[in-house]
Design an enzyme around this catalytic site. Structure first.
Site, PDB file in Angstrom:
ATOM      1  N   SER A   1       0.839  -1.211   0.000  1.00  0.00           N
ATOM      2  CA  SER A   1       0.000   0.000   0.000  1.00  0.00           C
ATOM      3  C   SER A   1       0.869   1.254   0.000  1.00  0.00           C
ATOM      4  O   SER A   1       0.592   2.230  -0.703  1.00  0.00           O
ATOM      5  CB  SER A   1      -0.886   0.023   1.250  1.00  0.00           C
ATOM      6  OG  SER A   1      -1.798  -1.037   1.208  1.00  0.00           O
TER       7      SER A   1
ATOM      8  N   GLY B   1      -6.020  -3.691  -7.617  1.00  0.00           N
ATOM      9  CA  GLY B   1      -7.170  -2.872  -7.241  1.00  0.00           C
ATOM     10  C   GLY B   1      -6.743  -1.504  -6.749  1.00  0.00           C
ATOM     11  O   GLY B   1      -7.406  -0.491  -7.016  1.00  0.00           O
TER      12      GLY B   1
ATOM     13  N   GLN C   1      -9.157   2.055  -0.391  1.00  0.00           N
ATOM     14  CA  GLN C   1      -9.054   2.371  -1.820  1.00  0.00           C
ATOM     15  C   GLN C   1     -10.113   3.398  -2.209  1.00  0.00           C
ATOM     16  O   GLN C   1      -9.833   4.338  -2.953  1.00  0.00           O
ATOM     17  CB  GLN C   1      -9.184   1.091  -2.645  1.00  0.00           C
ATOM     18  CG  GLN C   1      -8.013   0.147  -2.387  1.00  0.00           C
ATOM     19  CD  GLN C   1      -8.091  -1.144  -3.177  1.00  0.00           C
ATOM     20  OE1 GLN C   1      -9.077  -1.406  -3.871  1.00  0.00           O
ATOM     21  NE2 GLN C   1      -7.065  -1.958  -3.076  1.00  0.00           N
TER      22      GLN C   1
ATOM     23  N   ASP D   1      -6.635  -8.277   4.581  1.00  0.00           N
ATOM     24  CA  ASP D   1      -5.825  -9.083   3.656  1.00  0.00           C
ATOM     25  C   ASP D   1      -5.201 -10.301   4.334  1.00  0.00           C
ATOM     26  O   ASP D   1      -4.669 -11.187   3.662  1.00  0.00           O
ATOM     27  CB  ASP D   1      -4.699  -8.231   3.049  1.00  0.00           C
ATOM     28  CG  ASP D   1      -5.248  -7.183   2.078  1.00  0.00           C
ATOM     29  OD1 ASP D   1      -6.400  -7.322   1.625  1.00  0.00           O
ATOM     30  OD2 ASP D   1      -4.515  -6.224   1.775  1.00  0.00           O
TER      31      ASP D   1
ATOM     32  N   ARG E   1     -12.463 -14.808  -1.516  1.00  0.00           N
ATOM     33  CA  ARG E   1     -11.566 -15.466  -0.551  1.00  0.00           C
ATOM     34  C   ARG E   1     -12.318 -16.273   0.503  1.00  0.00           C
ATOM     35  O   ARG E   1     -11.706 -17.122   1.166  1.00  0.00           O
ATOM     36  CB  ARG E   1     -10.632 -14.430   0.093  1.00  0.00           C
ATOM     37  CG  ARG E   1      -9.591 -13.918  -0.889  1.00  0.00           C
ATOM     38  CD  ARG E   1      -8.654 -12.893  -0.309  1.00  0.00           C
ATOM     39  NE  ARG E   1      -7.634 -12.527  -1.280  1.00  0.00           N
ATOM     40  CZ  ARG E   1      -6.866 -11.438  -1.203  1.00  0.00           C
ATOM     41  NH1 ARG E   1      -7.009 -10.590  -0.191  1.00  0.00           N
ATOM     42  NH2 ARG E   1      -5.965 -11.194  -2.138  1.00  0.00           N
TER      43      ARG E   1
HETATM   44  C1  S3P Z   1      -5.481  -1.408   0.027  1.00  0.00           C
HETATM   45  C2  S3P Z   1      -6.659  -1.448   0.672  1.00  0.00           C
HETATM   46  C3  S3P Z   1      -7.407  -2.682   0.959  1.00  0.00           C
HETATM   47  C4  S3P Z   1      -6.579  -3.930   0.730  1.00  0.00           C
HETATM   48  C5  S3P Z   1      -5.748  -3.852  -0.487  1.00  0.00           C
HETATM   49  C6  S3P Z   1      -4.822  -2.638  -0.448  1.00  0.00           C
HETATM   50  C7  S3P Z   1      -4.839  -0.104  -0.187  1.00  0.00           C
HETATM   51  O1  S3P Z   1      -8.534  -2.686   0.134  1.00  0.00           O
HETATM   52  O2  S3P Z   1      -7.413  -5.071   0.674  1.00  0.00           O
HETATM   53  O3  S3P Z   1      -4.952  -5.013  -0.625  1.00  0.00           O
HETATM   54  O4  S3P Z   1      -3.644  -0.068  -0.515  1.00  0.00           O
HETATM   55  O5  S3P Z   1      -5.523   0.914  -0.025  1.00  0.00           O
HETATM   56  P1  S3P Z   1      -9.875  -1.969   0.644  1.00  0.00           P
HETATM   57  O6  S3P Z   1      -9.470  -0.882   1.575  1.00  0.00           O
HETATM   58  O7  S3P Z   1     -10.575  -1.465  -0.539  1.00  0.00           O
HETATM   59  O8  S3P Z   1     -10.596  -3.049   1.385  1.00  0.00           O
END
Ligand code: S3P
Length: 435
Positions: free
Chosen positions: A20, A91, A166, A322, A353
């Site tokens: 992240s 994502g 995200q 995660d 998952r």
């Molecule tokens: C992430 C946020 C998480 C996580 C992803 C990385 C990020 O997703 O599952 O692997 O870097 O902001 P969400 O916050 O959408 O659940």
């Protein structure tokens, strides 16, 4: 990849940089004036997708495999890419870049691999459209490919139905360009790396819960004010707790083991796995707690432990979202029942998952059942190897690797190469702990 039972693990190690934080260092560096340096950048496929997208938008990024230099061009320095942007399996790349593209004076198409094209983008399309951008899901199903036409944006007050960093980050990034303040409220606090790092780059952000501690992780809001300029930073990325999770779990469930993982990020919005292990009776010690920039870091030592079941739910879920596949494996080796609730987000990750873990741990002999929003695991049954379908999901492949190391027979993971998404060198690092 074939995995067989191990009888002891020991050693000291580090895990690669936080995914992240690595993504964000590239994105914010690209939007800042000057050269941002990044040490311990995660050289995983997902973060390389972020680099490729910004290179396609005219940002010069040098990556020699140990250090990344991002020669940012300021908030208004991106250029219209010549072709479709490819976020690969990521994502974070897809959703955060969408927030930036929403404010650019051009139209872009953004897509990714087969998994990305199934993941829900309505959650960012709705708020970014409210801010004034035009975003179309080209296949009409709310997923990528997304055609994004940037606009002059308006600040909004948005209450997100999901606790998602995200989503929050996409809105905050768009908010940098909006004509007034933008506030995002989420039902529980998701990881706050964007808030911490963007303010280090000079953005004005107010976090609704003030300094985040273990105690106040709960419904939260973040407010961003329009920015004139961001300023380049020197960033040291901590080790990724989501990658350390596999070594924490395997060290606790493998007989005769002691593993120290050095330099792991322990931000309270990410440290749920530590709290869960402690609640299950783990011998887990944090030492040498310090900071890497605004992120807390520690060395984590785990030793073989007798574990018992626990309940994982509510505001705890975003802090370990995660890590749930690894925690499901842990729970198989604990006495009694572990219940995971409020984790319906697991269904829309790189794979579903809940389904994938429950079906395949059952095939290995575990007593595990899926629920609407999580799973129930009754631990204590011996597992046996089988052929595991990772669904090309890196965290599924790594979870079954550590399960296989504590199962009879052979656990075969045919497409184990997908670990490169977040952890190139994962199997080599596991190997080094065996003697
Ligand atoms: C992430 C946020 C998480 C996580 C992803 C990385 C990020 O997703 O599952 O692997 O870097 O902001 P969400 O916050 O959408 O659940």
């Amino acid at each position: 990849m074939n995995i067989t039972k191990v009888h002891a693990l020991s050693g000291e190690m580090t895990v690669p940089g936080d995914k992240s934080i690595s993504h964000r260092s590239v994105m914010f560096g690209a939007l800042a004036k000057g050269t941002t340096t990044v040490q311990n950048f995660l050289q995983g496929a997902d973060c390389l997708s972020s680099i490729a997208c910004f290179k396609a938008m005219g940002i010069n990024i040098e990556n020699d495999g140990t250090q990344v230099l991002i020669h940012g061009k300021g908030l208004h320095g991106l250029s219209n890419p010549e072709s479709i942007l490819d976020a690969g399996n990521s994502g974070t790349t897809t959703r955060l870049i969408s927030g930036i593209l929403a404010a650019q004076p051009f139209t872009t198409t953004l897509t990714g691999d087969a998994s990305i094209q199934k993941r829900p983008m309505g959650r960012i399309i709705t708020p970014l459209s409210m801010m004034g951008a035009q975003i179309e899901s080209l296949s009409g199903n709310g997923c990528a490919p997304l055609k994004i036409t940037g606009a002059h944006l308006h600040g909004i007050q948005y209450s997100s139905p999901v606790a998602s960093a995200q989503v929050k980050s996409a809105i905050l990034l768009a908010g940098l360009y909006a004509d007034g303040e933008t506030r995002v409220t989420e039902p529980a606090l998701s990881r706050n790396h964007t808030e911490l790092m963007l303010s280090a780059f000079g953005a004005k952000i107010i976090s609704g819960v003030g300094d985040v501690t273990r105690e106040n992780c709960g419904s939260a809001s973040a407010t961003i004010f329009p920015a004139e300029e961001l300023y380049a930073q020197d960033i040291i990325v901590p080790g990724d707790i989501s990658s350390a999770a596999y070594f924490i779990v395997v060290g606790l469930i493998t007989p005769n083991s002691e593993i120290t993982i050095k330099n792991v990020g322990i931000n309270p919005t990410r440290d749920g796995i530590i709290r869960v292990c402690q609640a299950m009776g783990a011998d887990l010690v944090l030492e040498n707690i310090r900071s890497a920039g605004r992120e807390p870091v520690a060395d984590i030592t785990v030793r073989t432990s007798s574990l018992h079941g626990t309940v994982i739910e509510g505001a705890m879920i975003p802090t370990l979202i995660d890590e749930i596949p690894a925690i499901a494996v842990l729970a198989c080796f604990a006495e009694g029942t572990t219940t995971i609730r409020d984790a319906q987000e697991l269904k829309v990750k790189e794979s579903n998952r809940i389904d994938v873990m429950v079906k395949q741990l059952s095939a290995m002999g575990a007593d595990i059942e899926a629920t609407e929003d999580g799973m129930i695991i009754r631990g204590g049954r011996a597992l046996h190897g089988t052929v595991v379908d990772s669904h090309m999901d890196h965290r599924i492949a790594m979870s079954f690797a550590i399960a296989g190391m504590n199962s009879d027979g052979i656990t075969e993971i045919p497409d184990a190469g997908c670990v490169d998404i977040s952890y190139p060198g994962f199997f080599e690092d596991l190997q080094k702990l065996q003697y």
